[in-house]
Scaffold this active site. Sequence first.
Site, PDB file in Angstrom:
ATOM      1  N   TYR A 147      14.758 -28.037 -33.563  1.00  0.00           N
ATOM      2  CA  TYR A 147      14.761 -29.456 -33.214  1.00  0.00           C
ATOM      3  C   TYR A 147      13.640 -30.142 -33.977  1.00  0.00           C
ATOM      4  O   TYR A 147      12.523 -29.638 -34.054  1.00  0.00           O
ATOM      5  CB  TYR A 147      14.541 -29.633 -31.703  1.00  0.00           C
ATOM      6  CG  TYR A 147      14.488 -31.074 -31.255  1.00  0.00           C
ATOM      7  CD1 TYR A 147      15.638 -31.873 -31.273  1.00  0.00           C
ATOM      8  CD2 TYR A 147      13.296 -31.649 -30.821  1.00  0.00           C
ATOM      9  CE1 TYR A 147      15.594 -33.197 -30.858  1.00  0.00           C
ATOM     10  CE2 TYR A 147      13.247 -32.975 -30.399  1.00  0.00           C
ATOM     11  CZ  TYR A 147      14.389 -33.743 -30.418  1.00  0.00           C
ATOM     12  OH  TYR A 147      14.339 -35.054 -30.008  1.00  0.00           O
ATOM     13  N   ASP A 240       7.548 -27.849 -39.586  1.00  0.00           N
ATOM     14  CA  ASP A 240       7.445 -28.745 -38.444  1.00  0.00           C
ATOM     15  C   ASP A 240       6.601 -28.030 -37.391  1.00  0.00           C
ATOM     16  O   ASP A 240       7.081 -27.182 -36.658  1.00  0.00           O
ATOM     17  CB  ASP A 240       8.837 -29.093 -37.908  1.00  0.00           C
ATOM     18  CG  ASP A 240       8.763 -30.074 -36.736  1.00  0.00           C
ATOM     19  OD1 ASP A 240       7.645 -30.316 -36.250  1.00  0.00           O
ATOM     20  OD2 ASP A 240       9.820 -30.571 -36.314  1.00  0.00           O
ATOM     21  N   LYS A 268       2.590 -33.864 -30.344  1.00  0.00           N
ATOM     22  CA  LYS A 268       2.225 -33.198 -29.088  1.00  0.00           C
ATOM     23  C   LYS A 268       0.707 -32.944 -28.958  1.00  0.00           C
ATOM     24  O   LYS A 268      -0.011 -33.839 -28.557  1.00  0.00           O
ATOM     25  CB  LYS A 268       3.067 -31.939 -28.900  1.00  0.00           C
ATOM     26  CG  LYS A 268       4.559 -32.341 -28.838  1.00  0.00           C
ATOM     27  CD  LYS A 268       5.543 -31.294 -28.454  1.00  0.00           C
ATOM     28  CE  LYS A 268       6.911 -31.922 -28.223  1.00  0.00           C
ATOM     29  NZ  LYS A 268       7.990 -31.453 -29.056  1.00  0.00           N
TER      30      LYS A 268
END
Length: 434
Positions: A147, A240, A268
């Site tokens: 994702y 990522d 995050k």
Amino acid sequence: MEQSINIVQSKNLFERAVRVMPGGVNSPVRAFKAVGGDPLFISRADGAKIYDADGNGYIDYVSSWGPMILGHNSAAVREAVVRAAQHGLSFGAPTEAEVKLAEKIIEFSGIEMVRMVNSGTEAVMSALRLSRAYTGRGKIIKFEGCYHGHSDSMLVKAGSGALTTGQPDSLGVPEAVAGDTLVAAYNDLGGVEDLFKKYEIACVIVEPVAANMGVVLPVDGFLSGLRGLCDTYGALLIFDEVITGFRLGKGGAQAHYGVKADLVTYGKIIGGGMPVGAYGGKKEIMEYISPCGAVYQAGTLSGNPIAMAAGLAQLDALESGDVYRHIDQMCEKLANGMSQIAKNLGIKACVNHVGSLACQFFGIDRAEDYQSVKNADTALYARYFREMLAAGIYLAPSQFEAMFVSYAHTEADIDETLEKAERVLKKMKIEGSL
Ligand SMILES: *Cc1c(COP(=O)(O)O)cnc(C)c1O
């Protein structure tokens, strides 16, 4: 055990929420669709625990989906935010805090330059644009089950047939956009090489540890193999690290696996709980970005002083490495414990873990890519989730998410979690749902 907790306030809030927000939530996984039941509304959190609107406390393994590496409501982060807020919330002009956070990210990660944005989605979207500009090519490769946020070119699934271009994986994603994304199988280098032979590739984007299909680890040679293919074919390698960044140690997955990417995306953890993302990499590539270069990318609230203060305080707390020693140790104990319980009870399951990330998959004995993971027993997970929640353990409301261990999780928390897991699984076994 199920339904033994009082969640009246959460139910009332959810009834109101569904009237005014699609599905009652601002991000789909929060709605508990994959596990059934109504979502809990959270009123506060502290250390390893979150508390719902009815005052029930839970040991939390969602950690806001990763950012809360120090645990909830860290005094250092909170105080930094309060101090920053006293000087104004946003200026739309450069601040010292941005320079400090950029310097810190560079020091930890070994990248050369960084641009702050507001979310992981934005970081990825911008890194993809930059990679296309730098290489002058159009196609990008992503992996099934990884994702990368919700931008059009990342909401793409594999096309039908070998070596075909991708197809929209959401209504509203244009076929033309999806067609520029190629979808390979995680851990399958041969598949990636075949795509390289057929298409002109701008970049390969990968979660160095796939942590959005449960937790799937890169097999030996996968990441270094991608590095090699990108070098051979003149494409950029994008890690990522929105989850792994500053979680798998200060240097993230790049340092953990000893493979350097050309561009890295963060999110995050670097915001300490505030909405933040960042992308960075080699100076030579990053200087293609406006105002140095001709790749346009901007943000009204990018580098927001409150978010920078939160991120900086959190990264400062990671400086000594003590946090990593603790969270890795606690996660190891948790993962080994979960494996052992399943084994003792004769339950088919497998546990993947690395650093402070773990996932227990029910109903399968290996999880190496999306094809293996999607055979997991989601109905069983849902039942387990609801029983654990009723017992005071807040797991991710989906089989395909990671458990995040924080610095606030104590040995006693892990013991309590394992005791409850054992009790719940025994009960499920007796009742015949296992
Ligand atoms: C969460 C996540 C994103 C998206 O970040 P948002 O801040 O939710 O937009 C991108 N990549 C990975 C690996 C993620 O886990």
